[in-house]
Design an enzyme around this catalytic site. Structure first.
Site, mmCIF file in Angstrom:
data_model
loop_
_atom_site.group_PDB
_atom_site.id
_atom_site.type_symbol
_atom_site.label_atom_id
_atom_site.label_comp_id
_atom_site.label_asym_id
_atom_site.label_seq_id
_atom_site.Cartn_x
_atom_site.Cartn_y
_atom_site.Cartn_z
ATOM 1 C CG HIS A 68 -1.682 1.278 1.387
ATOM 2 N ND1 HIS A 68 -2.574 1.787 0.479
ATOM 3 C CD2 HIS A 68 -1.627 2.197 2.411
ATOM 4 C CE1 HIS A 68 -3.063 2.947 0.902
ATOM 5 N NE2 HIS A 68 -2.484 3.207 2.082
ATOM 6 C CG HIS B 253 0.916 7.131 4.298
ATOM 7 N ND1 HIS B 253 1.414 6.308 3.316
ATOM 8 C CD2 HIS B 253 -0.383 6.768 4.469
ATOM 9 C CE1 HIS B 253 0.463 5.497 2.893
ATOM 10 N NE2 HIS B 253 -0.633 5.751 3.580
ATOM 11 C CD GLU C 124 -3.858 5.486 10.702
ATOM 12 O OE1 GLU C 124 -4.920 4.868 10.471
ATOM 13 O OE2 GLU C 124 -3.440 6.411 9.988
ATOM 14 C CG ASP C 125 -1.944 1.332 10.499
ATOM 15 O OD1 ASP C 125 -2.826 1.666 11.301
ATOM 16 O OD2 ASP C 125 -2.050 1.483 9.266
ATOM 17 C CG ASP D 13 -4.032 6.767 2.208
ATOM 18 O OD1 ASP D 13 -3.476 5.654 2.261
ATOM 19 O OD2 ASP D 13 -5.014 7.069 2.922
ATOM 20 C CG ASP E 16 -21.780 14.000 -27.369
ATOM 21 O OD1 ASP E 16 -21.521 15.197 -27.557
ATOM 22 O OD2 ASP E 16 -22.902 13.500 -27.573
#
Length: 766
Positions: free
Chosen positions: A97, A121, A125-126, A186, A314
């Site tokens: 990720h 990043h 947090e993790d 992200d 279009d």
């Protein structure tokens, strides 16, 4: 345009920072590239980068040839070690990720510092890694970016965690816009893998993306991210419509292009013959863009009354990329000379860029067969900014990077702190409640665009589309908003609910004792205005001024009416008698506002009523020309309309401050109510004010005229729609019991002289 992980953006222009031509790499396989890259790094003494970073390094080197690859390698090793053993919902190792997010940013052209922060990043947090350790290893700048995108814990904030996380990100973005750029990348990778989420989570995440992140991508100008996010959200929330649109797009792509590609070749040849160096390409529409075009087609029925079918034009537009700004207008000249331009389709965003720094010329031309083709014209630098927005402007903290290259020294815009973001940060401080903040944020981002209005003092105001005079007043300051009583838009008095348009000239009229009313909340479109009004109403629960549909400036309740005038509540007789039609309803015309002792004519109208006009009124003359015979009408002594006589008065004056306030005060002092007012734009320092007033009896008219004429700067007062062959309002036959003299229906005084400075000095009064 879709960003594929590990693959460069197709057709993306190279950055101005790239040194020399880029060697094609199509003949080398991945293994050969890896061996060559490692050999080159070892030869220069640099530490080799991990194999997983090689595609990212290639993408990064295209924009930043001198990038510090060792820093990227250190960040990757730390991120991989921190996330080791963690899995995503798809079953892949978690490190895939941050790698994919960083690849997206590398393809956009983000700097090395941004890529390092992107790799890290999610670590704070993790994982067990702390923000202090990140700062110690990579510096405070990287730590700030990582902290800006780190989510707040639900344990601490509960249901408000998501709203407070976005508040925290926006505050951090106010200091460094790269925080939001990392968050958007992200979210894009998370949306690419959203199929692995539960259906309920897919819908929730898609709605937040639609309501908040896509508008933020639009405001930051990152169109490549915005387009792909829109398509994924469309597929998630409306799978059936997405499938139909995607199938239609696929069928078009499978067939030959018989319109856009041939026209692109013709246009390129025409520009070459004119000596204009340009690159002409067909720019296909993405799924959501095509869906919007189809909705417009279906909403506009064709000549047979049935919904229109999609046309070949279009499915895409032509993009012309040139070298210089002047070439943009040269291309436009060739287009409009050789083909028929469509009126109303030309937009110049080069001279007047959008609020997100977007610049292009937009036009549409009709071909020989009747087909309409849209064309975009821009320079290479404009194209880069149009695609990647603030990312193309470079590192906002380092002068001399891409953000300063090619900038006009007169350009005062701050790409790192755009105006919409500054206003958003101002009002978010006033909303401690998370639910109120979230509602205000989504409402503020719902506007598709911004408008620019200018005050009469020359100040420039940026407002969201649909904003009203109330919003403009509060943008000038909270106290200005609280005290506003009206506005002047393009020289004309306007209600506070008036919707402003791009380029309007606005003046806010204030009064010291005024205050907002609850009705203002219905007109406020910006969160700052709504919050200020709600706060004032909460602090002043008993001070809400009464609001009436008609502004009356006459005697207030409890004051006696002037002598000789009828007391409200008495029902007087009809003001006019009609010969041969006793009891016929009478309507005094609003176009010429007849008042005794005007000469009048009556004309029959629908319902058996009689319209009474002043003699010589153009509207009455038209009725006579249409075959309506004039009826004999006479003023009834002592009669009056139930709501009093209305008269329209026009004052010619020299423009000066407080003229409007002084004129309305003079009218109010005579006990007369103002029904409507209009101020025309000044012409050669002269201005015209027109008022419709409500007179309790005819005797008040002459007094009002004299009072208006006494106002400094006013040199002429008349009643418009004057009878032919005489002064306005003059009548040769005057009933004896009417105190007003006909010569007083128009009053003038000597016009002031102009001194050598161009300023007017008041002349003698009569």
């Amino acid at each position: 345009m879709t960003i594929e992980a590990g693959q460069p953006l197709a057709g993306q222009p190279t950055s101005a920072r790239q040194a020399g031509p880029r060697r094609p790499l199509g003949g080398l396989g991945r293994a050969a590239l890896g061996r060559a890259g490692r050999a080159a790094l070892l030869a220069t003494g640099r530490p080799p980068v991990p194999d997983a970073l090689e595609p990212l390094v290639q993408a990064h080197r295209r924009h930043h040839p001198q990038a510090d690859l060792g820093l990227l390698g250190r960040a990757y090793r730390l991120a991989e070690a921190s996330h080791r053993g963690q899995k995503r919902k798809s079953g892949e190792p978690y490190i895939t990720h941050p790698l994919a997010v960083t690849m997206i940013l590398a393809q956009l052209g983000a700097g090395t510092t941004t890529l390092v922060a992107s790799l890290l990043h999610d670590t704070v947090e993790d994982t067990e890694l702390t923000l202090e350790q990140v700062a110690e290893e990579f510096g405070p700048e990287v730590a700030y970016l990582v902290d800006g995108v780190t989510k707040l814990e639900k344990v601490d904030f509960g249901a408000a965690a998501e709203a407070e996380t976005f508040r925290k990100m926006l505050v951090a973005t106010g200091d460094d816009v790269r925080v939001m750029v990392i968050k958007l990348a992200d979210r894009l990778h998370n949306m690419r893998t959203i199929r692995h989420m539960k259906p309920a989570s897919q819908v929730r995440i898609a709605k937040v993306t639609r309501d908040v992140l896509i508008p933020l991508a639009e405001r930051l100008g990152i169109q490549v991210l915005k387009a792909e996010l829109e398509d994924i959200v469309f597929a998630t929330l409306h799978p059936e419509e997405h499938a139909r649109t995607r199938a239609l797009l696929g069928r078009h792509e499978a067939g030959p292009d018989t319109l856009l590609a041939p026209f692109a070749r013709i246009l390129a040849r025409q520009l070459a013959e004119a000596g204009i160096a340009a690159e002409v390409t067909v720019r296909p529409r993405h799924c959501v863009s095509l869906h919007r075009v189809l909705l417009k087609r279906h909403a506009a029925p064709g000549p047979d009354g049935r919904p229109q079918e999609p046309q070949p034009a279009d499915f895409g537009r032509l993009l012309v990329v040139v070298e210089e700004n002047a070439d943009c207008y040269a291309v436009l000249g060739e287009l409009h000379t050789c083909w028929t331009p469509l009126p109303g389709e030309f937009k110049d965003f080069v001279a007047a860029p959008k609020f997100n720094l977007y610049q292009s010329l937009h036009t549409a031309v009709a071909l020989a067969g009747g087909e309409v083709v849209e064309v975009l014209v821009r320079t290479r630098r404009m194209h880069e900014v149009a695609e990647t927005g603030v990312v193309a402007l470079g590192d906002p903290r380092q002068p001399g990077t891409g953000g300063d290259q090619g900038r006009d020294e007169l350009d005062r815009t701050d790409p790192a702190r755009p105006g919409w973001l500054s206003r958003l940060l101002e009002w978010q401080q006033e909303t401690p409640d998370p639910d109120a903040f979230w509602s205000a944020l989504t409402a503020d981002l719902a506007g598709d665009r911004e408008i620019t209005v200018v005050t009469e003092r020359g100040e420039t105001l940026q407002l969201r589309a649909g904003a009203t005079c109330v919003d403009a007043a509060y943008l000038l300051g909270e106290q200005v908003g609280h005290r506003c009583i009206g506005a002047r838009v393009n020289g004309r008095l306007a209600a506070l609910s008036t919707v402003l348009h791009d380029g309007d000239r606005v003046a806010v009229l204030t009064e010291e004792t005024a205050g907002p009313a609850p009705e203002w909340l219905a007109h406020a479109r910006t969160p700052a205005a709504r919050l200020a009004i709600e706060r004032w109403l909460a602090d002043h629960p008993g001070d809400h001024p009464p609001r009436r549909p008609v502004v009356r400036t006459g005697p207030s309740a409890g004051q006696p009416a002037p002598p000789g005038r009828p007391v409200p509540g008495d029902r007087p007789a009809a003001p006019v008698t009609v010969a041969g039609r006793p009891g016929a309803p009478v309507r005094l015309a609003r176009c010429c506002t007849p008042v005794p002792p005007d000469e009048i004519d009556g004309y029959p109208i629908r319902g058996g009523a009689v319209a009474v006009h002043r003699s010589g009124c153009p509207a009455g003359e038209r009725m006579r020309a249409d075959g309506r015979g004039a009826l004999e009408v006479r003023w009834r002594p002592g009669g009056a309309p139930a709501d009093g006589y209305r008269a329209t008065l026009r004052a010619e004056a020299l423009n000066r401050p407080r003229l409007l306030a002084d004129l309305t005060a003079a009218i109010s002092a005579e006990g007369v109510g103002i029904v409507a007012a209009e101020v025309e734009p000044p012409q050669e320092l002269r201005v015209r004010h027109t008022y419709t007033v409500e007179l309790p009896d005819p005797a008040a008219l002459a007094a009002v005229l004299r009072a208006m004429l006494r106002v400094s700067g006013v040199y002429d007062v008349e009643r418009p729609h004057a009878p032919a062959g005489g002064g306005p309002g003059r009548a040769p036959h005057v009933p004896a019991d009417t105190p007003a003299r006909p010569e007083e229906m128009r009053m003038t005084r000597a016009r002031p002289a102009c001194d050598h400075h161009g300023e007017f000095t008041a002349g003698p009064r009569r």
